[in-house]
Design an enzyme around this catalytic site. Structure first.
Site, PDB file in Angstrom:
ATOM      1  N   ARG A 189       0.732  -1.181  -0.020  1.00  0.00           N
ATOM      2  CA  ARG A 189      -0.040   0.241   0.092  1.00  0.00           C
ATOM      3  C   ARG A 189       0.648   1.202   0.019  1.00  0.00           C
ATOM      4  O   ARG A 189       0.648   2.297   0.604  1.00  0.00           O
ATOM      5  CB  ARG A 189      -1.034  -0.115   1.164  1.00  0.00           C
ATOM      6  CG  ARG A 189      -1.818  -1.001   1.222  1.00  0.00           C
ATOM      7  CD  ARG A 189      -3.038  -1.081   0.332  1.00  0.00           C
ATOM      8  NE  ARG A 189      -3.800  -2.137   0.091  1.00  0.00           N
ATOM      9  CZ  ARG A 189      -3.166  -3.598  -0.412  1.00  0.00           C
ATOM     10  NH1 ARG A 189      -2.222  -3.691  -1.121  1.00  0.00           N
ATOM     11  NH2 ARG A 189      -4.087  -4.443  -0.189  1.00  0.00           N
ATOM     12  N   SER A 222     -10.593  -0.328   3.410  1.00  0.00           N
ATOM     13  CA  SER A 222      -9.738  -0.503   4.616  1.00  0.00           C
ATOM     14  C   SER A 222      -9.468   0.725   5.046  1.00  0.00           C
ATOM     15  O   SER A 222      -8.718   1.355   4.261  1.00  0.00           O
ATOM     16  CB  SER A 222      -8.596  -1.458   4.475  1.00  0.00           C
ATOM     17  OG  SER A 222      -9.132  -2.721   3.949  1.00  0.00           O
ATOM     18  N   GLU A 239      -4.542   4.016   6.316  1.00  0.00           N
ATOM     19  CA  GLU A 239      -4.407   3.831   4.834  1.00  0.00           C
ATOM     20  C   GLU A 239      -5.011   4.908   3.983  1.00  0.00           C
ATOM     21  O   GLU A 239      -4.345   5.227   2.955  1.00  0.00           O
ATOM     22  CB  GLU A 239      -4.921   2.351   4.428  1.00  0.00           C
ATOM     23  CG  GLU A 239      -4.766   2.008   3.136  1.00  0.00           C
ATOM     24  CD  GLU A 239      -5.350   0.767   2.487  1.00  0.00           C
ATOM     25  OE1 GLU A 239      -5.196  -0.267   3.177  1.00  0.00           O
ATOM     26  OE2 GLU A 239      -6.122   0.590   1.877  1.00  0.00           O
TER      27      GLU A 239
HETATM   28  C1  FAD Z   1     -15.631  -0.291  -0.687  1.00  0.00           C
HETATM   29  C2  FAD Z   1     -14.215   0.022  -0.864  1.00  0.00           C
HETATM   30  C3  FAD Z   1     -13.466  -1.045  -1.015  1.00  0.00           C
HETATM   31  C4  FAD Z   1     -11.917  -0.664  -1.317  1.00  0.00           C
HETATM   32  N1  FAD Z   1     -11.098  -1.849  -1.596  1.00  0.00           N
HETATM   33  C5  FAD Z   1      -9.587  -1.844  -1.773  1.00  0.00           C
HETATM   34  C6  FAD Z   1      -8.889  -2.833  -1.868  1.00  0.00           C
HETATM   35  O1  FAD Z   1      -9.433  -3.982  -1.993  1.00  0.00           O
HETATM   36  N2  FAD Z   1      -7.580  -2.611  -2.307  1.00  0.00           N
HETATM   37  C7  FAD Z   1      -7.152  -1.346  -2.204  1.00  0.00           C
HETATM   38  O2  FAD Z   1      -5.774  -1.131  -2.471  1.00  0.00           O
HETATM   39  N3  FAD Z   1      -7.830  -0.353  -2.018  1.00  0.00           N
HETATM   40  C8  FAD Z   1      -9.241  -0.582  -1.778  1.00  0.00           C
HETATM   41  N4  FAD Z   1      -9.947   0.653  -1.668  1.00  0.00           N
HETATM   42  C9  FAD Z   1      -9.469   2.032  -1.614  1.00  0.00           C
HETATM   43  C10 FAD Z   1      -9.449   2.749  -2.950  1.00  0.00           C
HETATM   44  O3  FAD Z   1     -10.276   1.924  -3.766  1.00  0.00           O
HETATM   45  C11 FAD Z   1      -8.144   2.821  -3.695  1.00  0.00           C
HETATM   46  O4  FAD Z   1      -7.164   3.593  -3.168  1.00  0.00           O
HETATM   47  C12 FAD Z   1      -8.450   3.473  -4.993  1.00  0.00           C
HETATM   48  O5  FAD Z   1      -7.183   3.310  -5.738  1.00  0.00           O
HETATM   49  C13 FAD Z   1      -8.733   4.968  -4.927  1.00  0.00           C
HETATM   50  O6  FAD Z   1      -8.896   5.573  -6.440  1.00  0.00           O
HETATM   51  P1  FAD Z   1      -9.514   6.934  -6.541  1.00  0.00           P
HETATM   52  O7  FAD Z   1      -9.579   7.097  -7.649  1.00  0.00           O
HETATM   53  O8  FAD Z   1     -10.761   6.948  -5.922  1.00  0.00           O
HETATM   54  O9  FAD Z   1      -8.382   7.788  -5.697  1.00  0.00           O
HETATM   55  P2  FAD Z   1      -8.622   9.039  -4.780  1.00  0.00           P
HETATM   56  O10 FAD Z   1      -9.404   8.612  -3.464  1.00  0.00           O
HETATM   57  O11 FAD Z   1      -9.506  10.099  -5.607  1.00  0.00           O
HETATM   58  O12 FAD Z   1      -7.158   9.612  -4.286  1.00  0.00           O
HETATM   59  C14 FAD Z   1      -6.454   8.734  -3.491  1.00  0.00           C
HETATM   60  C15 FAD Z   1      -5.038   9.534  -3.566  1.00  0.00           C
HETATM   61  O13 FAD Z   1      -4.402   9.202  -4.708  1.00  0.00           O
HETATM   62  C16 FAD Z   1      -4.021  10.757  -5.214  1.00  0.00           C
HETATM   63  N5  FAD Z   1      -4.437  10.774  -6.674  1.00  0.00           N
HETATM   64  C17 FAD Z   1      -5.660  10.121  -7.068  1.00  0.00           C
HETATM   65  N6  FAD Z   1      -5.417  10.315  -8.581  1.00  0.00           N
HETATM   66  C18 FAD Z   1      -4.147  10.963  -8.725  1.00  0.00           C
HETATM   67  C19 FAD Z   1      -3.620  11.194 -10.154  1.00  0.00           C
HETATM   68  N7  FAD Z   1      -4.035  10.887 -11.268  1.00  0.00           N
HETATM   69  N8  FAD Z   1      -2.235  11.658 -10.029  1.00  0.00           N
HETATM   70  C20 FAD Z   1      -1.728  11.937  -8.537  1.00  0.00           C
HETATM   71  N9  FAD Z   1      -2.266  11.700  -7.543  1.00  0.00           N
HETATM   72  C21 FAD Z   1      -3.558  11.164  -7.793  1.00  0.00           C
HETATM   73  C22 FAD Z   1      -5.055  11.803  -4.485  1.00  0.00           C
HETATM   74  O14 FAD Z   1      -4.489  12.877  -4.279  1.00  0.00           O
HETATM   75  C23 FAD Z   1      -5.244  10.967  -3.167  1.00  0.00           C
HETATM   76  O15 FAD Z   1      -3.871  11.345  -2.234  1.00  0.00           O
HETATM   77  C24 FAD Z   1     -11.347   0.375  -1.464  1.00  0.00           C
HETATM   78  C25 FAD Z   1     -12.173   1.766  -1.279  1.00  0.00           C
HETATM   79  C26 FAD Z   1     -13.532   1.114  -1.125  1.00  0.00           C
HETATM   80  C27 FAD Z   1     -14.486   2.536  -0.909  1.00  0.00           C
END
Ligand code: FAD
Length: 338
Positions: free
Chosen positions: A164, A237, A333
């Protein structure tokens, strides 16, 4: 580039709290990325890139630019008899991309089905689930370095991926990812090591699973275990699984023989944070508008919070009780924006 002022972020993140931002924009091209970075410097205001907001916790008004990543596109850039390399825009939906590959018969990311979020965020915390991690298929990450004001191509090794974690997570907000290159396999080896995957395949009487079968099994498992953010705010998580030394593990094991742990190296163990939290009595506990999910203690859920501060304070209480009982400090996380 579309920009607007003083809006609520409620619709843009999965905890759906009502914090506001002074400036908001949407990124659809690499030119937008450079423009938004310049804007941030000229106005001396912070910049936050948002994918689909499924791993962020806003705790107060953001006095700066929140830029939502919507740079799209999936393009094949090379192919051999065994592999295909794809370039994917950071704004593409992760699960859509997984389904696209699964349908084509290209393997490597099927175990990561149904993880919410965008492709551009997948390298940030090296998303992982059910024995697979984004780093296993990422070939390159293309990102704009906002400090040195230039585009960079990071090889897999240069991304410094860990559990992570990555270079992009440790150098917070420095790089803006526009595209990710993935190498997918045409004759993939399926990952069915997790007992729960085998159980679902067995239930469905599937002996020789395809990529579609694995993806469907993962979708079933996740849908049964995790709350749907559209119905109940959460970020998956909330805490990382702590990694401790073998000495500390052996000490704890004598006191807590049922503790769940996995060896990582010869000298370290990874503990199940969900087990630690449950052992402190938090599973299913609700405090006002925030609670610890009844089916999975690692997930903090919202019952209609106004501010992410409520979640932050609840998570702090969990951290303190785990320290008190086990002497272990859980690390969040989720990306706390404060
Ligand atoms: C129900 C649920 C289940 C999940 N299960 C998992 C799992 O099994 N495994 C796991 O690893 N994660 C899991 N997650 C967490 C999440 O899905 C991941 O971390 C995912 O990658 C976040 O993507 P996002 O586009 O929503 O990022 P955001 O939440 O929008 O951003 C996350 C971070 O990344 C940065 N960021 C986003 N895009 C960019 C970009 N293009 N350039 C630079 N920085 C950027 C943001 O500034 C922020 O710091 C889960 C979340 C939920 C709600």
């Amino acid at each position: 580039m579309y920009t607007t002022k003083n809006i609520s972020l409620k619709l843009y993140h999965s905890f759906a709290s009502n914090e506001t931002t002074s400036d908001f924009s949407i990124i659809t091209s690499q030119n937008d990325i450079v423009a938004i970075s310049n804007w941030s410097k000229q106005n001396d205001k912070p910049l936050l890139i948002l994918g689909s907001g499924s791993n962020v916790l806003f705790t107060k008004h953001f006095d700066g630019m929140v830029a939502k990543m919507e740079l799209m596109g999936i393009k094949k850039i090379s192919e051999t008899p065994s592999e295909v390399v794809l370039e994917v825009g950071a704004g593409e939906n992760w699960h859509y991309f997984v389904c696209y590959c699964v349908q084509k018969g290209w393997g490597g990311i099927e175990n990561l089905s149904l993880i919410p979020g965008t492709v551009g965020a997948s390298p940030i915390q090296n998303i992982g689930a059910y024995g697979a991690e984004a780093k296993d298929t990422i070939k390159n990450v293309i990102a704009y370095d906002t400090i040195n004001e230039k585009w960079e191509i990071f090889t897999n090794q240069a991304c410094n991926f860990g559990y992570r974690s990555s270079l992009f997570k440790s150098e917070k907000n420095r790089y803006i990812i526009s595209h990710v290159h993935f190498t997918l396999q045409k004759q993939p080896t399926l990952k069915t090591d997790y007992g729960v995957i085998r159980e679902v395949l067995h239930e469905r009487n599937i002996k020789n699973p395809s990529l579609v079968d694995i993806s469907n099994a993962i979708i079933q498992i996740r849908s049964e275990k995790l709350p749907d953010p559209k119905k109940m705010g959460n970020a998956g998580s909330f805490f990382k699984n702590p990694i401790i030394s073998i000495d500390q593990f052996e000490q704890l094991k004598t006191e807590f023989p049922n503790m769940i742990a996995y060896p990582i190296t010869d000298t370290t163990y990874k503990l199940a944070a969900g087990w630690l939290i449950e052992a402190c009595g938090w599973k299913g506990i609700r405090n006002g508008n925030v609670g610890c999910y009844a089916k999975q203690a690692l997930v903090i859920v919202s019952y209609g919070i106004e501010s992410g501060k409520e979640v932050y304070e609840f998570s702090e209480s969990i951290i303190q009780s785990v320290i008190k009982k086990f002497g272990i400090t859980l690390e969040r996380e989720v990306n706390v924006i404060n």
